[in-house]
Design a protein around this motif. Sequence first.
Motif, PDB file in Angstrom:
ATOM      1  N   ASN A  70      -7.450   8.311  -1.074  1.00  0.00           N
ATOM      2  CA  ASN A  70      -7.941   7.016  -0.540  1.00  0.00           C
ATOM      3  C   ASN A  70      -9.357   7.309  -0.080  1.00  0.00           C
ATOM      4  N   ASN A  72     -13.289  -3.332   3.673  1.00  0.00           N
ATOM      5  CA  ASN A  72     -12.684  -3.261   2.342  1.00  0.00           C
ATOM      6  C   ASN A  72     -13.726  -3.557   1.268  1.00  0.00           C
ATOM      7  N   GLY A  95      -6.097   4.428   8.594  1.00  0.00           N
ATOM      8  CA  GLY A  95      -5.610   5.742   9.020  1.00  0.00           C
ATOM      9  C   GLY A  95      -6.283   6.890   8.299  1.00  0.00           C
ATOM     10  N   GLU A 105      -3.090  -2.571  -1.036  1.00  0.00           N
ATOM     11  CA  GLU A 105      -3.865  -2.794   0.182  1.00  0.00           C
ATOM     12  C   GLU A 105      -4.592  -4.143   0.173  1.00  0.00           C
ATOM     13  N   ARG A 106      -4.594  -4.779   1.342  1.00  0.00           N
ATOM     14  CA  ARG A 106      -5.382  -5.996   1.540  1.00  0.00           C
ATOM     15  C   ARG A 106      -6.840  -5.702   1.217  1.00  0.00           C
ATOM     16  N   GLY A 110      -2.921   5.192   5.093  1.00  0.00           N
ATOM     17  CA  GLY A 110      -2.448   5.830   6.323  1.00  0.00           C
ATOM     18  C   GLY A 110      -1.781   4.854   7.271  1.00  0.00           C
ATOM     19  N   SER A 111      -2.455   3.730   7.537  1.00  0.00           N
ATOM     20  CA  SER A 111      -1.851   2.740   8.441  1.00  0.00           C
ATOM     21  C   SER A 111      -0.590   2.150   7.805  1.00  0.00           C
TER      22      SER A 111
HETATM   23  N1  LIG Z   1      -6.938  -2.395   3.445  1.00  0.00           N
HETATM   24  C1  LIG Z   1      -6.662  -2.209   4.879  1.00  0.00           C
HETATM   25  C2  LIG Z   1      -7.701  -1.256   5.508  1.00  0.00           C
HETATM   26  C3  LIG Z   1      -7.594   0.164   4.976  1.00  0.00           C
HETATM   27  C4  LIG Z   1      -6.265   0.780   5.307  1.00  0.00           C
HETATM   28  C5  LIG Z   1      -5.935   2.082   4.586  1.00  0.00           C
HETATM   29  N2  LIG Z   1      -6.931   2.584   3.686  1.00  0.00           N
HETATM   30  C6  LIG Z   1      -5.480   3.155   5.573  1.00  0.00           C
HETATM   31  O1  LIG Z   1      -5.629   4.355   5.282  1.00  0.00           O
HETATM   32  O2  LIG Z   1      -4.913   2.769   6.633  1.00  0.00           O
HETATM   33  C7  LIG Z   1      -6.697  -3.564   5.596  1.00  0.00           C
HETATM   34  O3  LIG Z   1      -7.403  -4.467   5.136  1.00  0.00           O
HETATM   35  O4  LIG Z   1      -6.032  -3.681   6.637  1.00  0.00           O
END
Ligand SMILES: N[C@H](CCC[C@H](N)C(=O)O)C(=O)O
Length: 271
Positions: free
Chosen positions: A13, A66, A76, A200-201, A210-211
Amino acid sequence: MLTSFYKMHGLGNDFVILDARIGALPLTPDRIAALAHRRRGIGCDQLVTLHPPVAPGADVFVRFFNPDGSEAGACGNASRCVADLVWRQTGNATPVLQTSAGVLPTRREPDGQVTVDMGAPRIHWQEVPLAAAVDTLHLPLPGDPAAASMGNPHATFFVPDFAMLAQGAALEHNPIFPDRANIGFARMDSPERMRLKVHERGAGVTEACGSGACAAVVNAVRRGLAARTCTVELDGGTLRITWSEQTNHVLMTGPATTAFEGTVDLAAYPQ
Ligand SMILES: N[C@H](CCC[C@H](N)C(=O)O)C(=O)O
């Protein structure tokens, strides 16, 4: 105006990290999207900016964007990368990251991996957020997902396989998610091990989220499907997630990798 950037990733990522601590950077959603473009720009899943901290005890204020230009409250994998970057720059092995979703303590582990305290999950419908007062453990959607926020909205579908991944884009924009949502598909291989794919959004399917891994473990524990410490296997590799019973915080441990550093002329990108 040449600006330095760091190209880093957490389990594939990937991120472009720009340092705005010495001066504001002329960034707009269109310019962020152009920089994130895989062919016309540097290319990344998220663009990350570093700013002087405001919160007491924080070492850096971090913002996440994003590739569609939208801002996210949490990321995360990028949080681990920023913690690693601060350690490389300062020798501080426990940098504290201020984000729009909260202040995140981090710790460099002896093996070089990074642990981020991602804070407490938000599981009330208004905190996710959802558009209606529904039970976040069983959303009224086909596939019966659960929802939680780690500072950004996540829905988790518990699935036997990943045929549903193709529905990720439509689900991201389902009207039950007023701010859209990251859509995770979790296959429970045991209470201690999950296989997860995430649409992912604002970014689409990434090699790791990660999140999303944190939210998936929280939702799995709430459903009685997972232990509070769970290994999450993503396309790009594995994360260790613990949802602490004592603190109610979610700890995420995984790698952070620097791919290269470079300079970019921001003025060459559209405003
Ligand atoms: N696309 C996610 C943000 C990146 C989350 C992801 N890359 C991570 O590692 O948590 C959102 O719009 O909430």
